[in-house]
Scaffold this active site. Structure first.
Site, PDB file in Angstrom:
ATOM      1  N   TYR A   8      14.802  20.676 -50.756  1.00 13.52           N
ATOM      2  CA  TYR A   8      14.270  20.865 -49.398  1.00 13.52           C
ATOM      3  C   TYR A   8      14.960  20.490 -48.245  1.00 13.52           C
ATOM      4  O   TYR A   8      15.743  19.307 -48.341  1.00 13.52           O
ATOM      5  CB  TYR A   8      13.094  20.009 -49.184  1.00 13.52           C
TER       6      TYR A   8
ATOM      7  N   ASP B  31      23.574  18.329 -48.027  1.00 18.60           N
ATOM      8  CA  ASP B  31      22.582  17.855 -47.029  1.00 18.60           C
ATOM      9  C   ASP B  31      22.267  16.121 -47.542  1.00 18.60           C
ATOM     10  O   ASP B  31      21.522  15.943 -48.642  1.00 18.60           O
ATOM     11  CB  ASP B  31      21.339  18.506 -47.364  1.00 18.60           C
TER      12      ASP B  31
ATOM     13  N   LYS C   1      17.171  10.103 -41.134  1.00 15.94           N
ATOM     14  CA  LYS C   1      16.640   9.045 -41.735  1.00 15.94           C
ATOM     15  C   LYS C   1      17.462   7.801 -41.651  1.00 15.94           C
ATOM     16  O   LYS C   1      17.196   7.089 -40.289  1.00 15.94           O
ATOM     17  CB  LYS C   1      16.372   9.355 -43.155  1.00 15.94           C
TER      18      LYS C   1
HETATM   19  P1  KE4 Z   1      13.193  15.713 -41.088  1.00 12.13           P
HETATM   20  O1  KE4 Z   1      13.277  17.222 -40.438  1.00 12.13           O
HETATM   21  O2  KE4 Z   1      12.020  15.567 -41.816  1.00 12.13           O
HETATM   22  O3  KE4 Z   1      13.796  14.645 -40.397  1.00 12.13           O
HETATM   23  O4  KE4 Z   1      14.222  16.131 -42.416  1.00 12.13           O
HETATM   24  C1  KE4 Z   1      14.320  17.085 -43.056  1.00 12.13           C
HETATM   25  C2  KE4 Z   1      14.803  16.996 -44.503  1.00 12.13           C
HETATM   26  C3  KE4 Z   1      15.919  17.616 -44.619  1.00 12.13           C
HETATM   27  N1  KE4 Z   1      16.771  17.290 -45.880  1.00 12.13           N
HETATM   28  C4  KE4 Z   1      16.404  16.478 -46.666  1.00 12.13           C
HETATM   29  C5  KE4 Z   1      17.186  16.191 -47.841  1.00 12.13           C
HETATM   30  C6  KE4 Z   1      15.006  15.903 -46.505  1.00 12.13           C
HETATM   31  O5  KE4 Z   1      14.709  15.171 -47.396  1.00 12.13           O
HETATM   32  C7  KE4 Z   1      14.477  16.219 -45.378  1.00 12.13           C
HETATM   33  C8  KE4 Z   1      12.973  15.662 -45.194  1.00 12.13           C
HETATM   34  N2  KE4 Z   1      12.489  14.534 -46.322  1.00 12.13           N
HETATM   35  C9  KE4 Z   1      10.965  14.462 -46.109  1.00 12.13           C
HETATM   36  C10 KE4 Z   1      10.640  13.665 -47.521  1.00 12.13           C
HETATM   37  N3  KE4 Z   1      11.021  14.284 -48.730  1.00 12.13           N
HETATM   38  C11 KE4 Z   1      10.369  14.046 -44.979  1.00 12.13           C
HETATM   39  C12 KE4 Z   1       8.823  13.583 -45.272  1.00 12.13           C
HETATM   40  C13 KE4 Z   1       8.029  14.494 -44.469  1.00 12.13           C
HETATM   41  O6  KE4 Z   1       8.413  15.918 -44.620  1.00 12.13           O
HETATM   42  O7  KE4 Z   1       7.094  13.882 -43.909  1.00 12.13           O
END
Ligand code: KE4
Length: 430
Positions: A143, A238, A266
């Site tokens: 993701y 990523d 994060k």
């Molecule tokens: P954000 O746009 O949510 O800040 O980041 C996206 C993203 C990009 N790359 C990786 C590897 C990520 O894990 C994420 C976001 N992680 C999720 C949890 N698996 C965020 C939780 C959510 O969607 O509320």
């Protein structure tokens, strides 16, 4: 009389899609009312009914020092004294960029954005602008946020939302996104050959953490590096989850594989909205206003968010013993679960890398999206509910990671293991 969380959820669903501002918070794949949190400290969170939980979400990774760290809170309060946002350059943005570039060898230049999604979207655009090529190779189960081109067999909430990809994403947005199999270099080679000369970048979670935790097989990341070199493609790590978690230089340092670009989120914001992308100077100088790849953001490099993020990064850099503690805590927690699996001959698998881990409800090895999907999500749901109702807050999905922080104590971990053992002893619940 229902709980406060139930009451808030009933109100929320009337005005917010699904009652939440991010799908995974709705607990859609577990049979529980989502807990509305009203406070946190260290390794604990407190819900709207005042119940206390040992927290293994840690805001999905940012709270690596533990919740409500006084040092970070103080830096935010101090920054607020001067103002919240200017829409102009500030000294702390320079400090943040210098601090990272001077300590992470493969980051020569960096741009701040406001989320991991934005970081990935921008890094992909920079790679396409730099190479003049359109195709992107991603991996099923990884993701990379919710930008259109990345919503192809994504992990995280997409896996549990029952949506294979997403409505509203025109074919045109995903036709250049190619999908490979995580830990399978042959699948990448085949795509590189089939689209020879057309692949701008490979983007990968160097540790898969959105299909549960799936570490890279030995040689996998090195193989991606070679394929990118051989085919003039950009290698994007990523590191939104792994960045500054697997040591200060993240997974790139941990596995000693040099990416061309890295995306962050994060931890870099310490809980405030910060993402970033950076890497080789010649690629980053493609980005506006110096280059022709446009990317912008009203609140990018926001001074309050920079204060929080830079404070956290300084603490992590100046106290490397924190990383040792995270490794020890990971060994205690995930090693403890491994012992339970062996002792009770449980049909479960535990995958982990240092402080990141995932308990899969399947007895088969989990090394990619297909094997992860074989997990018994019903059994996971029963486990989640048991732990939640006994004061342990896990990610509400089989396909997410457990996160440890520097604030988690041996007592927290032992309490967690004792509860897990009680659950597993009721074997029929698996
Ligand atoms: P954000 O746009 O949510 O800040 O980041 C996206 C993203 C990009 N790359 C990786 C590897 C990520 O894990 C994420 C976001 N992680 C999720 C949890 N698996 C965020 C939780 C959510 O969607 O509320």
């Amino acid at each position: 009389m229902g709980t406060r969380s139930e009451e808030l959820f009933q109100r929320a669903v009337k005005r917010i899609p699904g009652g939440v501002n991010s799908p995974v918070r709705a607990y859609g794949s577990v049979e529980e009312t989502p807990r509305f949190i009203q406070g946190a400290a260290g390794s604990y969170i407190f819900d709207a009914d005042g119940r206390k939980y040992i927290d293994y979400i840690c805001s999905w990774g940012p709270m690596i020092l533990g919740h409500n760290d006084e040092r970070i809170k103080d830096s935010v309060i101090r920054a607020c004294e001067n103002g919240l946002s200017y829409g102009c350059a500030t000294e702390i943005e320079v400090e943040m960029a210098e601090f990272i570039c001077e300590r992470v060898p493969h980051i020569e230049m960096i741009r701040m954005v406001n989320s991991g999604t934005e970081a990935v979207m921008s890094a992909v655009r920079a790679a396409r602008g730099f190479t003049g090529k359109d195709k992107i190779i991603k991996f099923a189960g990884c993701y990379h946020g919710h930008s259109d081109a990345m919503l192809v067999s994504a992990g995280s909430g997409v896996m549990t939302s029952g949506v294979s990809d997403s409505a509203g994403v025109p074919r045109g947005c995903t036709q250049d996104t190619l999908q490979a199999v995580y830990n399978d270099l042959e699948s990448v080679k085949n795509l590189m050959e089939a689209y020879d000369g057309q692949v701008a970048a490979i983007i990968v979670e160097p540790v898969g953490a959105n299909m549960g935790v799936v570490p890279p097989r030995f040689g996998f990341l090195e193989g991606l590096r070679k394929l990118c070199d051989d085919h003039r493609a950009v290698l994007i790590f990523d590191e939104v989850i792994t960045g500054f978690r697997l040591g200060f230089t993240g997974a790139a340092g941990y596995y000693r594989v040099r990416p061309d670009l890295v995306t962050y989120g994060k931890i870099i914001g310490a809980g405030l909205p910060v993402g970033a992308y950076g890497g080789r100077r010649e690629i980053m100088e493609m980005v506006a206003p110096v280059g022709k790849v446009y990317q912008a953001g009203t609140l990018s490099g926001n001074p309050i968010a920079m204060a929080a993020g830079l404070t956290q990064l300084k603490i992590l850099y100046e106290h490397p013993e924190i990383y040792d503690h995270l490794v020890q805590s990971g060994e205690r927690l995930y090693g403890g679960i491994e012992k339970l699996i062996i002792r009770y001959e449980l049909p479960l698998r535990i995958n982990h890398v240092e402080s990141l881990g995932c308990l899969f409800f399947t007895e088969e090895k989990v090394e990619d999206y297909e094997s992860a999907k074989k997990a018994d999500t019903g059994a996971f749901s029963r486990y989640f509910t048991y732990m939640l109702n006994h004061g342990v807050h896990l990610a509400p999905s089989q396909f997410e990671a457990m996160f440890l922080s520097d604030a988690h104590t041996s007592e927290d971990i032992d309490t967690t293991l004792e509860l897990a053992e009680k659950f597993f002893r009721q074997r029929e619940s698996l």
